[in-house]
Design an enzyme around this catalytic site. Structure first.
Site, PDB file in Angstrom:
ATOM      1  N   ARG A  42       0.856  -1.180   0.000  1.00  0.00           N
ATOM      2  CA  ARG A  42       0.000   0.000   0.000  1.00  0.00           C
ATOM      3  C   ARG A  42       0.888   1.224   0.000  1.00  0.00           C
ATOM      4  O   ARG A  42       1.692   1.398   0.909  1.00  0.00           O
ATOM      5  CB  ARG A  42      -0.869  -0.003   1.277  1.00  0.00           C
ATOM      6  CG  ARG A  42      -1.971   1.042   1.275  1.00  0.00           C
ATOM      7  CD  ARG A  42      -2.462   1.373   2.680  1.00  0.00           C
ATOM      8  NE  ARG A  42      -2.245   2.779   2.900  1.00  0.00           N
ATOM      9  CZ  ARG A  42      -2.324   3.387   4.072  1.00  0.00           C
ATOM     10  NH1 ARG A  42      -2.606   2.708   5.170  1.00  0.00           N
ATOM     11  NH2 ARG A  42      -2.109   4.677   4.155  1.00  0.00           N
ATOM     12  N   HIS A  70      -2.386  11.262   0.856  1.00  0.00           N
ATOM     13  CA  HIS A  70      -1.932  10.919   2.210  1.00  0.00           C
ATOM     14  C   HIS A  70      -1.227  12.135   2.811  1.00  0.00           C
ATOM     15  O   HIS A  70      -0.003  12.194   2.866  1.00  0.00           O
ATOM     16  CB  HIS A  70      -1.015   9.699   2.148  1.00  0.00           C
ATOM     17  CG  HIS A  70      -0.744   9.064   3.488  1.00  0.00           C
ATOM     18  ND1 HIS A  70      -0.881   7.699   3.726  1.00  0.00           N
ATOM     19  CD2 HIS A  70      -0.346   9.591   4.672  1.00  0.00           C
ATOM     20  CE1 HIS A  70      -0.572   7.431   4.992  1.00  0.00           C
ATOM     21  NE2 HIS A  70      -0.233   8.561   5.590  1.00  0.00           N
ATOM     22  N   GLU A 109      -6.863   8.720   6.322  1.00  0.00           N
ATOM     23  CA  GLU A 109      -7.123   9.361   7.607  1.00  0.00           C
ATOM     24  C   GLU A 109      -7.558  10.825   7.496  1.00  0.00           C
ATOM     25  O   GLU A 109      -6.884  11.726   8.020  1.00  0.00           O
ATOM     26  CB  GLU A 109      -5.900   9.236   8.521  1.00  0.00           C
ATOM     27  CG  GLU A 109      -5.589   7.784   8.842  1.00  0.00           C
ATOM     28  CD  GLU A 109      -4.464   7.600   9.864  1.00  0.00           C
ATOM     29  OE1 GLU A 109      -3.908   8.599  10.339  1.00  0.00           O
ATOM     30  OE2 GLU A 109      -4.167   6.437  10.196  1.00  0.00           O
ATOM     31  N   ASN A 127      -7.382   1.968   9.979  1.00  0.00           N
ATOM     32  CA  ASN A 127      -6.022   2.041  10.510  1.00  0.00           C
ATOM     33  C   ASN A 127      -6.131   1.976  12.021  1.00  0.00           C
ATOM     34  O   ASN A 127      -6.706   2.875  12.643  1.00  0.00           O
ATOM     35  CB  ASN A 127      -5.345   3.347  10.097  1.00  0.00           C
ATOM     36  CG  ASN A 127      -5.136   3.429   8.584  1.00  0.00           C
ATOM     37  OD1 ASN A 127      -5.325   2.446   7.873  1.00  0.00           O
ATOM     38  ND2 ASN A 127      -4.747   4.592   8.109  1.00  0.00           N
ATOM     39  N   TYR A 160      -4.232   1.024  15.838  1.00  0.00           N
ATOM     40  CA  TYR A 160      -3.002   0.771  16.594  1.00  0.00           C
ATOM     41  C   TYR A 160      -3.248   0.472  18.062  1.00  0.00           C
ATOM     42  O   TYR A 160      -2.485  -0.244  18.684  1.00  0.00           O
ATOM     43  CB  TYR A 160      -2.077   1.989  16.525  1.00  0.00           C
ATOM     44  CG  TYR A 160      -1.491   2.260  15.163  1.00  0.00           C
ATOM     45  CD1 TYR A 160      -0.240   1.757  14.819  1.00  0.00           C
ATOM     46  CD2 TYR A 160      -2.174   3.022  14.221  1.00  0.00           C
ATOM     47  CE1 TYR A 160       0.319   2.012  13.580  1.00  0.00           C
ATOM     48  CE2 TYR A 160      -1.619   3.279  12.972  1.00  0.00           C
ATOM     49  CZ  TYR A 160      -0.373   2.764  12.653  1.00  0.00           C
ATOM     50  OH  TYR A 160       0.171   3.008  11.423  1.00  0.00           O
ATOM     51  N   GLU A 195      -3.634  -0.148   8.418  1.00  0.00           N
ATOM     52  CA  GLU A 195      -2.370   0.045   9.141  1.00  0.00           C
ATOM     53  C   GLU A 195      -2.508  -0.612  10.501  1.00  0.00           C
ATOM     54  O   GLU A 195      -3.584  -0.568  11.111  1.00  0.00           O
ATOM     55  CB  GLU A 195      -2.069   1.537   9.398  1.00  0.00           C
ATOM     56  CG  GLU A 195      -1.759   2.327   8.166  1.00  0.00           C
ATOM     57  CD  GLU A 195      -1.494   3.812   8.451  1.00  0.00           C
ATOM     58  OE1 GLU A 195      -1.254   4.192   9.621  1.00  0.00           O
ATOM     59  OE2 GLU A 195      -1.537   4.593   7.486  1.00  0.00           O
TER      60      GLU A 195
END
Ligand SMILES: *[C@@H]1O[C@H](CO)[C@@H](O)[C@H](O)[C@H]1NC(C)=O
Ligand SMILES: *[C@@H]1O[C@H](CO)[C@@H](O)[C@H](O)[C@H]1NC(C)=O
Ligand SMILES: *[C@@H]1O[C@H](CO)[C@@H](O)[C@H](O)[C@H]1NC(C)=O
Ligand SMILES: *[C@@H]1O[C@H](CO)[C@@H](O)[C@H](O)[C@H]1NC(C)=O
Ligand SMILES: *[C@@H]1O[C@H](CO)[C@@H](O)[C@H](O)[C@H]1NC(C)=O
Ligand SMILES: *[C@@H]1O[C@H](CO)[C@@H](O)[C@H](O)[C@H]1NC(C)=O
Length: 483
Positions: free
Chosen positions: A110, A130, A176, A321, A323, A392
């Site tokens: 990606r 991005h 995002e 995404n 985390y 992500e």
């Protein structure tokens, strides 16, 4: 957006060409208790990156400046005063990087297109935008604060679909958008660094919502262009001609109620709606979440009937995404009105003195694998069971970890093992997830952290730019290839 010269496109063509030369899948075997056989047939494994963080060569090959170049000229913007002028030089070294992806056994890569540069069998998953807005659009009309951005973004998308759409079958419009709206216009942490009281001006109570609105409209307009009739081929569409798919990448931390009280349950719900829901609710239902409408009221832009119809359903898939996870509790901060204070939520990393998980190198990153499971099942339930990818997922270490110690990243293997296990459980329990991208292949330029934080499964020597696979790259290889 001048006529593209051949050189600026070299990197992109190179990555594309190499991307398409791969596609081997492992055979069944045994490795720990996690192998790719645990994932559905056709499930894609890859790594993610973005143009600005890896390409370098910001002043070369006819590239124009973007808003991050401008922002990074202010001393102290990154703790190490680094810029992305060279970063990991992927512009020139993408062959090495694709070699490393092939060795590990990844199916996909990606990466994003540098909007201000246009102006390369790993399957490409290509992101149009991005974070790197051409500076010229910021100067001309304040970038994302103006509705004019929608047409310019759509023209850029048109160029990319026409130029690469025969080879790119997996598109993302924007990465995002929430981060750009919240940090670009809410707290000034990202360029254009606007907020109430910020040096560059701004209004934290209104501008994040305006920027987000235009980000949504730009996304939806590019998707509409991809799905709907082309002027030059009225009988067909990009999608029909090119048989690709298109979606968006949304950041989503899981918010767990601090206590079982209704107040905290609602607080956690608000936090989810003010983040993922801000974008995914309009994309699913054509309007903002009710909880946002009630709180933000007149400051929340309205969709016209046509805009609402264009935004609703504007994604073949949604990438999340993800985390980490935080606790959320009910909290009214009345000091001033702003996007974050609108949540009426206080976030915390611990409950009764017990941390929610082990901390990564970054202060914001705690290892909470179960949060991924909850985030995926909640998204499935609230937003009509969308097709999802993990866009992500990863964990960092200190930027000054050096060779050879930096290569022994057992903490990162533990992170991936546990998160992928939870992902597998979520899929088993009905979340429709079709792929996973680890952040990131390389130790790259981490925005405001410069090179002080490293997320790579491959180490990059900052002097020679030589690449050294870490233990986590070997772990992925075993997991994917079942060696
Ligand atoms: C696999 O490992 C995880 C933790 O790493 C553990 O919680 C889980 O029970 C294991 N699963 C199986 C099927 O053994
Ligand atoms: C990095 O690039 C910016 C322009 O994007 C330039 O102003 C700056 O001088 C460069 N810094 C170095 C160290 O080359
Ligand atoms: C970064 O630049 C600022 C301003 O020039 C300086 O005060 C600071 O010491 C520098 N930091 C590093 C790590 O070089
Ligand atoms: C959106 O529409 C509502 C109801 O018509 C109105 O009260 C509100 O002021 C409008 N918001 C904006 C930003 O125009
Ligand atoms: C309340 O909001 C202000 C402005 O956003 C912020 O500076 C302050 O830290 C917040 N207070 C608390 C306790 O969160
Ligand atoms: C490593 O990085 C940390 C945080 O950026 C810093 O505090 C520390 O001084 C650095 N250590 C060395 C040896 O440079």
């Amino acid at each position: 957006m001048a006529t593209p010269a051949p050189l600026p496109l070299l990197l992109f063509h190179g990555l594309l060409a190499l991307s398409l030369a791969l596609g081997a899948h492992g055979k069944p075997g045994d490795h720990g208790n996690l192998t790719r056989q645990a994932f559905p047939p056709g499930f894609v494994f890859g790594t993610a990156s973005s143009a600005y963080q890896v390409e370098g060569n910001t002043l070369k090959y006819g590239r124009g400046p973007c808003i991050w170049d401008t922002f990074l000229k202010y001393p102290g913007t990154t703790p190490d005063n680094s810029t992305a002028n060279v970063t990991v030089d992927e512009y020139n070294r993408y062959m090495d990087d694709v070699d490393n992806m092939v060795r590990v056994g990844f199916d996909a890569y990606r990466f994003s297109i540098s909007w201000s540069r246009i102006f390369p069998n790993i399957t490409p998953y290509v992101v149009l935008y991005h974070y790197d807005l051409p500076q010229v659009l910021q100067d001309q009309y304040n970038g994302w604060l103006s509705p004019r951005i929608v047409e310019d973004f759509t023209k850029f998308a048109d160029f990319c679909f026409k130029t690469y759409g025969d080879r790119v079958k997996n598109w993302f419009t924007i990465n995002e958008p929430r981060m750009m709206a919240a940090h670009g216009y809410g707290d000034g942490f990202f360029p254009p660094a606007r907020c109430t009281g910020c040096h560059f001006g701004g209004n934290s109570a209104t501008e994040p919502y305006i920027a987000a609105h235009h980000l949504l409209l730009a996304h939806a307009s590019a998707v509409k262009l991809y799905l709907c009739t082309m002027l030059i081929m009225p009988e067909s569409t990009f999608q029909a001609q090119q048989t690709g798919k298109i979606g968006i990448l949304l950041d989503f931390v899981w918010y767990e109620p601090l206590t079982p009280s209704m107040d905290d349950e609602f607080a956690a719900h608000r936090a989810r709606m003010f983040t993922l829901g801000w974008f995914l609710h309009p994309i699913t239902f054509g309007h903002y979440p009710e909880t946002m409408e009630k709180i933000v009221m007149g400051r929340l832009p309205n969709f016209t009937f046509e805009q609402s119809a264009m935004v609703k359903g504007s994604a073949d898939y949604i990438a999340i995404n993800h985390y980490t996870t935080y606790y959320a509790s009910n909290f009214a901060n009345e000091t001033h009105t702003s996007y974050v204070n609108d949540w009426h939520v206080k976030l915390s990393y611990e409950r009764n003195g017990v941390p929610i998980g082990k901390k990564g190198y970054s202060d914001w990153l705690y290892v909470v694998p179960w949060g991924l499971y909850k985030a995926l099942l909640w998204t499935k339930e609230k937003f009509n069971n969308p097709v999802m990818l993990i866009g992500e997922n990863g964990i960092d270490q200190s930027g000054n970890d050096s060779l050879p110690g930096a290569l022994y990243d057992k903490f990162r293997i533990d992170y991936f093992e546990k998160y992928l296990y939870e992902l597998q459980c979520a899929i088993h329990d009905g979340a429709n997830v079709i792929g996973y991208f680890a952040w990131s292949l390389l130790d790259n330029f981490e925005w405001r952290l410069g090179f002080t934080s490293k997320f790579g499964i491959v180490y990059v020597d900052r002097t020679t730019f030589a690449r050294y696979p870490k233990d986590s790259a070997r772990w992925f290889r075993k997991m994917i290839k079942n060696e």
